[in-house]
Write a protein that holds these residues in place. Structure first.
Motif, PDB file in Angstrom:
ATOM      1  N   ARG A 550       0.541  -1.484   0.022  1.00 11.35           N
ATOM      2  CA  ARG A 550       0.047  -0.187  -0.053  1.00 11.35           C
ATOM      3  C   ARG A 550       1.075   1.157   0.215  1.00 11.35           C
ATOM      4  N   THR A 551       2.328   1.188   0.483  1.00 10.03           N
ATOM      5  CA  THR A 551       3.180   1.804  -0.280  1.00 10.03           C
ATOM      6  C   THR A 551       3.443   2.693  -1.430  1.00 10.03           C
ATOM      7  N   TRP A 590      -9.311  -7.660   5.337  1.00  7.04           N
ATOM      8  CA  TRP A 590     -10.944  -6.961   6.192  1.00  7.04           C
ATOM      9  C   TRP A 590      -9.634  -5.785   6.485  1.00  7.04           C
ATOM     10  N   LYS A 591      -8.148  -5.676   7.371  1.00  5.31           N
ATOM     11  CA  LYS A 591      -8.068  -4.381   7.859  1.00  5.31           C
ATOM     12  C   LYS A 591      -7.144  -2.988   6.543  1.00  5.31           C
ATOM     13  N   HIS A 592      -7.231  -4.230   5.743  1.00  3.49           N
ATOM     14  CA  HIS A 592      -6.368  -3.721   4.457  1.00  3.49           C
ATOM     15  C   HIS A 592      -7.683  -3.360   3.137  1.00  3.49           C
ATOM     16  N   ARG A 593      -9.077  -3.223   3.554  1.00  4.03           N
ATOM     17  CA  ARG A 593      -9.878  -3.461   2.968  1.00  4.03           C
ATOM     18  C   ARG A 593     -10.121  -2.227   1.961  1.00  4.03           C
ATOM     19  N   ARG A 594      -9.981  -1.145   2.961  1.00 10.01           N
ATOM     20  CA  ARG A 594     -10.267   0.028   1.682  1.00 10.01           C
ATOM     21  C   ARG A 594      -9.223   0.744   1.183  1.00 10.01           C
ATOM     22  N   SER A 595      -7.974  -0.699   0.821  1.00  6.63           N
ATOM     23  CA  SER A 595      -7.438  -0.479  -0.480  1.00  6.63           C
ATOM     24  C   SER A 595      -8.073  -0.562  -1.869  1.00  6.63           C
ATOM     25  N   VAL A 596      -9.039  -1.417  -1.601  1.00 11.30           N
ATOM     26  CA  VAL A 596      -9.899  -0.949  -2.599  1.00 11.30           C
ATOM     27  C   VAL A 596     -10.234   0.119  -3.608  1.00 11.30           C
ATOM     28  N   ILE A 597     -10.752   1.195  -2.876  1.00 11.37           N
ATOM     29  CA  ILE A 597     -10.693   2.930  -2.936  1.00 11.37           C
ATOM     30  C   ILE A 597      -9.508   2.876  -3.464  1.00 11.37           C
ATOM     31  N   GLU A 598      -8.611   2.858  -2.616  1.00 17.72           N
ATOM     32  CA  GLU A 598      -7.580   3.875  -2.670  1.00 17.72           C
ATOM     33  C   GLU A 598      -7.092   3.843  -4.231  1.00 17.72           C
ATOM     34  N   HIS A 599      -6.322   4.953  -4.390  1.00 18.50           N
ATOM     35  CA  HIS A 599      -5.697   5.725  -5.681  1.00 18.50           C
ATOM     36  C   HIS A 599      -4.275   4.946  -5.437  1.00 18.50           C
ATOM     37  N   ARG A 604      -3.602   0.131  -6.876  1.00 16.42           N
ATOM     38  CA  ARG A 604      -3.551  -1.403  -7.834  1.00 16.42           C
ATOM     39  C   ARG A 604      -3.805  -2.288  -7.251  1.00 16.42           C
ATOM     40  N   PHE A 605      -2.764  -2.240  -5.677  1.00 20.65           N
ATOM     41  CA  PHE A 605      -3.159  -3.064  -4.753  1.00 20.65           C
ATOM     42  C   PHE A 605      -4.153  -4.401  -4.210  1.00 20.65           C
TER      43      PHE A 605
END
Length: 730
Positions: A550-551, A590-599, A604-605
């Motif tokens: 996510r970085t 579940w902890k990193h679920r918000r990465s789906v809507i991030e830029h 991408r991940f």
């Protein structure tokens, strides 16, 4: 377990309702007769009653026609026949199949609402003369339950499937009819069997129905409102009524024509509730069967597409990596063969401009080994880390996490300045790793489990990708050391196919979800950026890797960085390990679920990796036991060709992908002989692990850390490696 039992019951109920499970073919009739058909019955009328213990036959009054329809209700033909009867003001008797009543309760209610009456035609259209008495009684009782649930009634009328005129009764048929009569049913046969089931055409049906027209006889006429195309029957009924009505014939129900008590009897609320439960269960079973067939097809397609994608992207990965290695080799040869792990100015690997000083090709490395009760393997692990061909400095930091065995003493006995032992109270693996990271001196950190053995060139291959400043972490290639037994072979196949092929694909897609705890390397600065190794999930390696992804920096896979690990040696230990892995992976997702809507890199991940993991690591395994159970049902009760062909194709596709994966890793393909067996034990175990993990998560329970008992395999393995040379990639 409970879900599987419910599914099995529903599948069997649907099979029973459709006469698939427990079918009694007509040629199964017993030889001989349980009794002679009484002459009064054989030569009597079509309506037989045993109300006072003796059979009594009744005939229809003159110019009275009882139109009777068997096998319904049918959603297409029953409404069309009801429309014809309503237009002409005629009433009829419908001998319904209980399973069809459960499927179409609204048609049953319409039949009664429009003044017709209903009789029983068994629950599954079974031949009552060919089944045991308990089955015959069950068929009639279930039909009554279905009628109670659909319309709140029971019926006094019954017609046996495959029966016809009284003079055609056989001994077994009369035995079944007599038993039904003794249970209170009025048994209805027929005067005129139109045999419309054979589709003789409208003219043929009308001719058979009007056989006694000139003698003004009344009759019970047998027709069908289900079982195929009944357009001829619908047209014939129209013609029969139009032809006979002007001659003074009336069309009414059996009980009214014979002045019998009404066929329908109202039932109590509990009986109606029981019937409603039966109807609901059968409709759910029918929906489930259709859904399971669709899921089976979709799952098969998804797995095949996944295997194709894995193989294709693995091929791309190999061509890219090995092509880059060949280019490096050519450049080195042109420069006189000087050994460097990467070329100057390589835009993918060098990370610097031509003419600038390249980064240190052999930076210092700190290897951190968290250890809890690892006395069986810790000596082999440390020895393999020290026996390295890496030209740079390597320090080994063993963090004894409160071991209660001789782990710390063994490490202390290795009196080398590059080996450091840190003792601490037990706090868990993430805490132990963070302790080691805190005292490590190098920027490149290699995290290694205490049950892992490196090859001599592993550190060098693991560090090489860090020449690219965009690389934040490197996943090595984990191998199974204890692959001697069948369980070891199954895990070996899983590691090569399920893990390393996946990592090649994730490397190409730039969305690596896991750097395994057995072998992984990280930049210290990146670990500081993400807050170190997290301790709020049970899959700290997956959680950490997702945070690094996510970085926006890269996490890559290095196939030549080999690590040999000891896997669980029993099904119980394997269950505990995979249960923790699966539960922890779902926590990390579940902890990193918000990465789906991030830029950016985080998005991408999230959009590439998390949906893939959700489908193939959670949803499909979650439904796989149900799909397997449905496949078994199809094998036993349906056409076995489809499930056998699908299973064969699935195993063949897996074997082909497995052979390619083993070839890529320089492994022999001999273990693939265990692949078919894996489908019957190992795969189901992994699926049940997912099911239990999901249930645990839904219940909000907190899963503890499960330790695995070590057998010391790596000590023996290390000895073989030193005597035989490196094993693995060639």
């Amino acid at each position: 377990m409970l879900g599987g039992l419910v599914l099995a019951v529903l599948l069997l109920l649907d099979g029973f309702a459709n006469n698939i499970v427990g079918e009694a073919p007509r040629d199964a009739r017993p030889v001989g007769s349980p009794g002679t058909v009484p002459a009064a019955v054989a030569s009597g009328g079509p309506v037989v009653s045993l109300a006072d213990g003796a059979p009594r036959s009744r005939r229809m009054p003159p110019k009275t026609i009882a139109l009777t329809f068997d096998d319904g209700p049918d959603p297409e033909w029953t409404p069309r026949l009801l429309d014809v009867l309503r237009r002409h003001g005629a009433r009829a008797t419908f001998f319904t199949v209980g399973a069809r009543v459960a499927e179409h309760p609204e048609l049953t209610r319409r039949v009664l609402r429009e003044g017709h009456e209903i009789g029983s035609h068994t629950y599954t259209h079974v031949d009552l003369a060919a089944v045991p008495r308990w089955r015959a009684r069950l068929e009639l009782d279930l039909t009554q339950r279905a009628l109670a649930g659909a319309a709140g009634v029971h019926t006094r009328l019954m017609r046996m499937p495959y029966s016809s005129r009284p003079d055609g009764l056989t001994g077994p048929e009369w035995g079944a009819a007599r038993r039904a009569g003794e249970d209170g049913y009025v048994v209805v046969l027929t005067d005129r069997d139109t045999e419309d089931w054979a589709r003789p055409g409208t003219t043929g049906i009308v001719r058979a129905a009007l056989a006694g027209e000139r003698r003004d006889e009344g009759a019970v006429v047998m027709l069908h409102d289900s079982g195929g195309d009944r357009a001829g029957t619908v047209a014939a009924v129209e013609q029969i009524i139009r032809r006979l009505r002007p001659q003074g014939y009336r069309f009414t129900t059996l009980t009214e024509a014979l002045d019998l008590p009404a066929a329908q009897v109202r039932v109590s609320a509990p009986e109606r509730a029981f019937g409603w439960t039966l109807i609901t269960a059968q409709r759910a079973a029918s929906t489930l069967t259709g859904t399971m067939g669709l899921l089976l097809a979709l799952a098969g397609i998804a797995y095949v597409l996944r295997l194709l994608a894995l193989v294709l992207l693995a091929h791309v990965h190999v061509r890219r990596v090995r092509g880059r290695e060949r280019r490096r080799g050519r450049r080195q040869r042109r420069r006189g063969g000087a050994h460097r792990p990467w070329p100057d100015g390589d835009p993918f690997v060098g990370g610097h401009e031509p003419g600038e000083m390249p980064p240190d090709p052999f930076p210092p490395v700190s290897v951190i080994v968290p250890a809890y009760n690892e006395e069986a393997n810790i000596a082999a692990t440390v020895a393999s880390l020290l026996d390295t061909d890496y030209p740079g400095t390597v320090e080994v930091i063993v963090v004894d996490d409160g071991s209660t065995d001789r782990t710390a003493l063994i490490v202390e006995s290795i009196a080398l300045p590059t080996v450091h032992l840190i003792r601490r109270r037990n706090g868990g693996k993430p805490s132990a790793l963070n302790t080691g990271i805190g005292v490590a001196r190098a920027e490149i950190l290699v995290l290694v489990d205490g049950d892992t053995v490196f090859q001599r060139d592993t550190v060098r291959h693991l560090v090489a990708p860090f020449a690219d400043p965009r690389v934040a972490a490197v996943s090595g290639n984990t191998k199974v050391a204890n692959r001697g037994g069948i369980l070891g072979r199954w895990q070996h196949i899983e590691y090569v196919i399920g893990f390393n092929l996946d990592r090649r694909m994730f490397d190409i897609l730039r969305c690596m979800p896991t750097v395994p705890g057995a072998i992984g390397a990280f930049r210290r600065s990146v670990l500081a950026q993400v807050g170190g190794v997290p301790d709020d999930t049970l899959a700290e390696d997956t959680d950490l890797t997702m945070a690094v992804c996510r970085t926006g920096l890269r996490v890559v896979y290095e196939e030549k960085a080999l690590a040999w690990t000891e896997t669980p040696s029993s099904l119980r230990q394997l269950w505990r390990q995979r249960y923790r892995w699966c539960y922890g992976t779902m926590q990390a997702m579940w902890k990193h679920r918000r990465s789906v809507i991030e830029h950016g890199g985080s998005g991408r991940f999230g959009r590439r990796c998390l949906p893939y993991m959700m489908v193939f690591q959670v949803l499909l395994p979650l439904f796989a036991p149900a799909i397997d159970l449905f496949a078994l049902y199809g094998l036993l009760f349906l056409d076995p060709t489809v499930p056998v062909l699908m299973w064969t194709a699935f195993v063949a596709a897996q074997a082909a992908a497995g052979a390619y994966a083993l070839w890529l890793d320089g492994e022999p393909i001999r273990p693939l002989w265990t692949l078919p067996l894996q489908q019957f034990v190992y795969r189901q175990l992994m699926y049940l692990v997912v099911v239990q993990s999901v249930v645990t998560a839904l219940l909000g329970a907190r899963l503890g850390w499960h330790t695995i008992r070590r057998t010391g395999t790596l000590a023996d393995f290390r000895g073989r490696e030193q005597s035989e040379g490196p094993v693995g990639y060639t």
